[in-house]
Design an enzyme around this catalytic site. Structure first.
Site, PDB file in Angstrom:
ATOM      1  N   ASP A 121      28.268 -15.495 -14.985  1.00  0.00           N
ATOM      2  CA  ASP A 121      27.392 -16.573 -14.542  1.00  0.00           C
ATOM      3  C   ASP A 121      26.057 -16.024 -14.051  1.00  0.00           C
ATOM      4  O   ASP A 121      24.984 -16.476 -14.467  1.00  0.00           O
ATOM      5  CB  ASP A 121      28.085 -17.355 -13.425  1.00  0.00           C
ATOM      6  N   ASP A 124      33.327 -25.026 -12.842  1.00  0.00           N
ATOM      7  CA  ASP A 124      33.308 -25.011 -11.381  1.00  0.00           C
ATOM      8  C   ASP A 124      34.577 -25.621 -10.798  1.00  0.00           C
ATOM      9  O   ASP A 124      34.855 -25.465  -9.607  1.00  0.00           O
ATOM     10  CB  ASP A 124      32.088 -25.778 -10.859  1.00  0.00           C
TER      11      ASP A 124
END
Length: 533
Positions: A349, A427
């Protein structure tokens, strides 16, 4: 089913984006008092916008969108004096255009672009004397004004202040925490089903559940990480084709996930249990009806996926089912595998958000470009995505890997099309796998759900921290940057406090319970033989 599962895993990619200043162009027709607002982008370091157009000076609009204003002869002084002049973007600096416009008496510079509303990130050093407001406005908006207004149009710029909090952010928070908590709890129930002796049809169901479950070993976690990186690069270069592949995979995977979630409830309903046979196969009527319903929901989303007003409801339903099913079926064998998975995806990420801009030609991260697609820039602040205005270049399609909730306040962002708060599936699923492991560890070691509850609370705290950083920094932040440390540190602390780190790290609780189960089974078998004798 076996093919869809690894393809579905590729939908876990997180899409962080960039921050841009947005405002409103308020246009009024002098002749009939008709008014309309249009989206603009601007650089707040160059131009300070008032909060409202009331009591602000408006200027007559001078449309010179056929010229780029790169040389002084592009306009006549008498044509733009005390007016708001519109020019095309062209090849020269925006600040050079503004300098020429100001020298010719213009009070406002509006730069239009046929493709999208870009960011103004130039260095203003050397242009300190520039005082006129500078903003980007859509080319289609400028051309459309002639259909709404007469030839006399007065305009002014403003940027209404957005509230720090929006109800959509609260809904996103509740959805994420609910999905993670329920997914982890469901995984624990599945673990109990595996431990409980069963017979007959119940045994068939339990065996089917075991067959559907997938254990992510450290090696498969590393392979998954490599595949994610490769898939992101492929999307970067071939987005206009692969986006439809992702949409098709999402439709199939979400329909199957919704079926799996609802079938767990259907089994508790004592109706429709009669079976229909066809080609030596049989199925319950209630399950056939449920399958048709799930397919209908998925197809409806696919047909109306670009409908902004209500389709987000179906996408959220399918997305929640998708996340729940993955959290329940993907099993982490031990805490070591959890650390590897969350750690690698955190590096993934951060790298594709903050490092790749140094290698791309336009200075944007690869994730930004993939998230935006061919249609222009988008914006994500942590888990809260705000779409930046942009006209279509190739396709309007967006990757369906998010939970969407419309924002409930009026602001420049809403006018510009960024009226949706969005949370990526990754997430939810990535930390959710750790929560599920904690729940199964609780079941195996009979630790009264302490790991599960603590990790779920840590996830909620991580989400709150992400929102706070979003509000304070006003810059895109990878959500895993906060969720991963919160969940991993909390789980480790609980294991250390309870002096169970070795079992928690290696999955020792599973091995111990398996030995106990085998011993109990052997003892029961011995007792049964003695009684028969």
């Amino acid at each position: 089913m076996g093919l869809l599962r690894p393809l579905g895993l590729l939908l876990l990619v997180l899409w962080p984006q960039i921050y841009a200043d947005e405002g409103i162009l308020h246009a009024v027709d002098e002749n009939n008092s008709v008014s309309k607002d249009y989206c603009i982008t601007y650089n707040s370091n160059w131009t300070t916008m008032p909060l409202t157009y009331k009591n602000e000076t408006s200027y007559k609009l001078e449309n010179r969108s056929s010229v780029d204003l790169c040389i002084k002869t592009d306009i006549l002084t008498t044509g733009v004096k005390d007016k708001a002049v519109v020019v095309i973007i062209g090849k020269c600096s925006i600040l050079d255009k503004a300098k020429i416009a100001q020298e010719n008496g213009a009070k406002m510079l509006l730069v239009t672009n046929k493709d999208r509303l870009p960011r103004m990130a130039e260095n203003k050093s050397g242009y300190e004397n520039l005082t006129i407001p500078i903003a980007f406005v859509g080319y289609e908006d400028i051309m459309g004004m002639s259909q709404v207004f007469s030839s006399s149009i007065n305009v002014t710029l403003y940027a209404p202040q957005s509230s720090l909090l929006d109800y959509s952010m609260l809904i996103i928070f509740l959805i994420s925490v609910f999905t993670v908590a329920l997914g982890g709890y469901w995984s624990g129930l599945s673990e109990l089903e595996d431990l409980r002796p069963s017979s007959g049809f119940s045994e068939i169901r339990t065996q089917k559940q075991k067959d559907d479950n997938v254990t992510l070993t450290p090696l498969t976690v590393v392979l998954f990480f490599v595949v994610c990186c490769a898939m992101l690069l492929l999307l970067y270069y071939f987005y206009e084709w692969l986006v439809y592949v992702i949409i098709a995979v999402f439709c199939l995977a979400s329909a199957m996930s919704l079926f799996n979630c609802l079938s767990a409830l259907i089994y508790n309903i004592p109706y429709g249990q009669c079976r229909i046979s066809c080609f030596s196969k049989s199925a319950e009527v209630r399950l056939l009806i449920l399958a048709a319903f799930c397919i209908a929901v998925s197809v409806t989303w696919a047909v109306f996926r670009n409908e902004d007003r209500w389709i987000w409801i179906l996408q959220d339903i399918l997305g929640i089912a998708f996340c729940l099913n993955f959290i329940k079926t993907l099993k982490m064998p031990n805490f070591k595998a959890c650390v590897i998975l969350l750690g690698l995806l955190l590096v993934y990420d951060v790298f594709f958000v903050f490092i790749t801009p140094f290698f791309t030609k336009n200075g944007e991260s690869i994730m930004v470009e993939v998230a935006a697609g061919p249609s222009g820039n988008t914006e994500k602040n942590g888990e809260n995505w705000l779409e930046v205005p942009g006209a279509s270049i190739v396709t309007h399609e967006k990757l369906p890997v998010v939970i969407r909730v419309p924002r409930m306040e009026f602001s420049a962002n809403k006018l510009c099309g960024g009226s949706t708060s969005i949370l990526g599936f990754g997430d939810i699923i990535v930390p959710g796998l750790l929560v599920a492991y904690c729940r199964r560890f609780d079941v195996r070691t009979t630790s009264s759900s302490v790991y599960y509850i603590s990790c779920t609370i840590a996830y909620a705290v991580g989400m709150v921290i992400t929102f706070v950083v979003l509000i304070v920094m006003k810059r895109g932040q990878p959500a895993l940057l906060y969720l991963v440390p919160c969940t991993l540190i909390t789980s480790s602390a609980i294991a250390l406090i309870r002096k169970e780190m070795k079992k928690f790290w290696n999955g020792g609780g599973y091995e111990i319970m398996e030995h106990v189960d085998n011993a109990v089974s052997e003892e029961n078998a011995t007792c049964g033989d003695q009684e028969s004798q």
